[in-house]
Design a protein around this motif. Sequence first.
Motif, PDB file in Angstrom:
ATOM      1  N   ILE A  24     -14.730   9.945  -3.929  1.00  0.00           N
ATOM      2  CA  ILE A  24     -14.866   8.499  -3.484  1.00  0.00           C
ATOM      3  C   ILE A  24     -16.280   7.835  -3.203  1.00  0.00           C
ATOM      4  O   ILE A  24     -16.807   8.723  -3.068  1.00  0.00           O
ATOM      5  CB  ILE A  24     -13.940   8.035  -2.209  1.00  0.00           C
ATOM      6  CG1 ILE A  24     -14.327   8.982  -1.085  1.00  0.00           C
ATOM      7  CG2 ILE A  24     -12.775   8.317  -2.471  1.00  0.00           C
ATOM      8  CD1 ILE A  24     -14.091   8.633   0.156  1.00  0.00           C
ATOM      9  N   TYR A  37     -12.844   2.068   0.824  1.00  0.00           N
ATOM     10  CA  TYR A  37     -12.830   2.932  -0.191  1.00  0.00           C
ATOM     11  C   TYR A  37     -11.531   3.074  -0.873  1.00  0.00           C
ATOM     12  O   TYR A  37     -10.594   2.736   0.028  1.00  0.00           O
ATOM     13  CB  TYR A  37     -13.385   4.276   0.286  1.00  0.00           C
ATOM     14  CG  TYR A  37     -12.707   5.181   1.431  1.00  0.00           C
ATOM     15  CD1 TYR A  37     -11.514   5.757   1.126  1.00  0.00           C
ATOM     16  CD2 TYR A  37     -13.200   4.843   2.731  1.00  0.00           C
ATOM     17  CE1 TYR A  37     -11.061   6.564   2.264  1.00  0.00           C
ATOM     18  CE2 TYR A  37     -12.444   5.418   3.758  1.00  0.00           C
ATOM     19  CZ  TYR A  37     -11.435   6.136   3.328  1.00  0.00           C
ATOM     20  OH  TYR A  37     -10.665   6.914   4.590  1.00  0.00           O
ATOM     21  N   THR A  38     -11.255   3.700  -1.930  1.00  0.00           N
ATOM     22  CA  THR A  38     -10.030   3.763  -2.435  1.00  0.00           C
ATOM     23  C   THR A  38      -9.876   5.379  -2.694  1.00  0.00           C
ATOM     24  O   THR A  38     -10.515   5.676  -3.382  1.00  0.00           O
ATOM     25  CB  THR A  38      -9.796   2.866  -3.747  1.00  0.00           C
ATOM     26  OG1 THR A  38     -10.035   1.441  -3.314  1.00  0.00           O
ATOM     27  CG2 THR A  38      -8.744   3.046  -4.277  1.00  0.00           C
ATOM     28  N   ASP A  40      -6.907   8.025  -4.237  1.00  0.00           N
ATOM     29  CA  ASP A  40      -5.526   8.077  -4.952  1.00  0.00           C
ATOM     30  C   ASP A  40      -4.963   6.924  -5.147  1.00  0.00           C
ATOM     31  O   ASP A  40      -3.788   6.991  -4.629  1.00  0.00           O
ATOM     32  CB  ASP A  40      -4.882   9.120  -4.132  1.00  0.00           C
ATOM     33  CG  ASP A  40      -5.452  10.728  -4.210  1.00  0.00           C
ATOM     34  OD1 ASP A  40      -6.052  10.853  -5.144  1.00  0.00           O
ATOM     35  OD2 ASP A  40      -5.209  11.273  -3.180  1.00  0.00           O
ATOM     36  N   GLY A  41      -5.656   5.925  -5.574  1.00  0.00           N
ATOM     37  CA  GLY A  41      -5.230   4.433  -5.640  1.00  0.00           C
ATOM     38  C   GLY A  41      -4.773   3.604  -4.399  1.00  0.00           C
ATOM     39  O   GLY A  41      -4.146   2.375  -4.482  1.00  0.00           O
ATOM     40  N   THR A  42      -4.919   4.126  -3.328  1.00  0.00           N
ATOM     41  CA  THR A  42      -5.040   3.494  -1.951  1.00  0.00           C
ATOM     42  C   THR A  42      -6.156   3.021  -1.506  1.00  0.00           C
ATOM     43  O   THR A  42      -6.933   3.897  -1.326  1.00  0.00           O
ATOM     44  CB  THR A  42      -3.826   4.579  -1.076  1.00  0.00           C
ATOM     45  OG1 THR A  42      -2.871   4.878  -1.541  1.00  0.00           O
ATOM     46  CG2 THR A  42      -3.658   3.626   0.442  1.00  0.00           C
ATOM     47  N   ALA A  43      -6.154   1.635  -1.070  1.00  0.00           N
ATOM     48  CA  ALA A  43      -7.379   1.316  -0.539  1.00  0.00           C
ATOM     49  C   ALA A  43      -7.345   1.510   1.054  1.00  0.00           C
ATOM     50  O   ALA A  43      -6.263   1.295   1.881  1.00  0.00           O
ATOM     51  CB  ALA A  43      -7.421  -0.489  -0.795  1.00  0.00           C
ATOM     52  N   SER A  59      -4.896   0.804   6.048  1.00  0.00           N
ATOM     53  CA  SER A  59      -4.470   0.767   4.786  1.00  0.00           C
ATOM     54  C   SER A  59      -3.506  -0.632   4.859  1.00  0.00           C
ATOM     55  O   SER A  59      -2.513  -0.382   5.267  1.00  0.00           O
ATOM     56  CB  SER A  59      -3.925   1.854   4.144  1.00  0.00           C
ATOM     57  OG  SER A  59      -3.671   1.637   2.849  1.00  0.00           O
TER      58      SER A  59
END
Length: 158
Positions: A24, A37-38, A40-43, A59
């Motif tokens: 990341i 940061y993001t 594995d596709g999660t913000a 999140s």
Amino acid sequence: MLEAHRATSFRSRWEVREDDAPLIVLEKKGWRSGVEYTLDGTAYEVRSTWTGGQYTLTSGDSELAQAQRIGRKHWTVTTPEGEYHFRRRSIWKADQEWVASPDAPSALGGIRRTGTWRGDAEARLPGMPTPHAVFVLAVVLLMWEQAAAAATGASVSS
């Protein structure tokens, strides 16, 4: 193992690698102490109180973890799964140890500086879930940055 390398000396931006693979980018947003940061596709967003003594990992609208007593000898990260305890390794160094309890004789892992001038770091947090490990690393990087800024401000005003 996580490694954070400051991307530039002029901005709070760290490139984080996990076991030598890019993971990341932690990037500070605005004037407050925190990063986004993001993973594995999660913000995710790491935010601090105005004093910098407490950080939260969120999140969306969900609070996932909270770090308390940042900058003290002993501090804690609380998650729905439990608590992680940390302590400053010595009065002379800013390195942080992950311990089973505040008075544990040995460390489970830790975060240490690997670059004095740039603010690079290495986090060995075996068995800790990656989102929590990244949060701990981000908190320590921000804590070090805040301490450096305070030291610079103190030397300039002298």
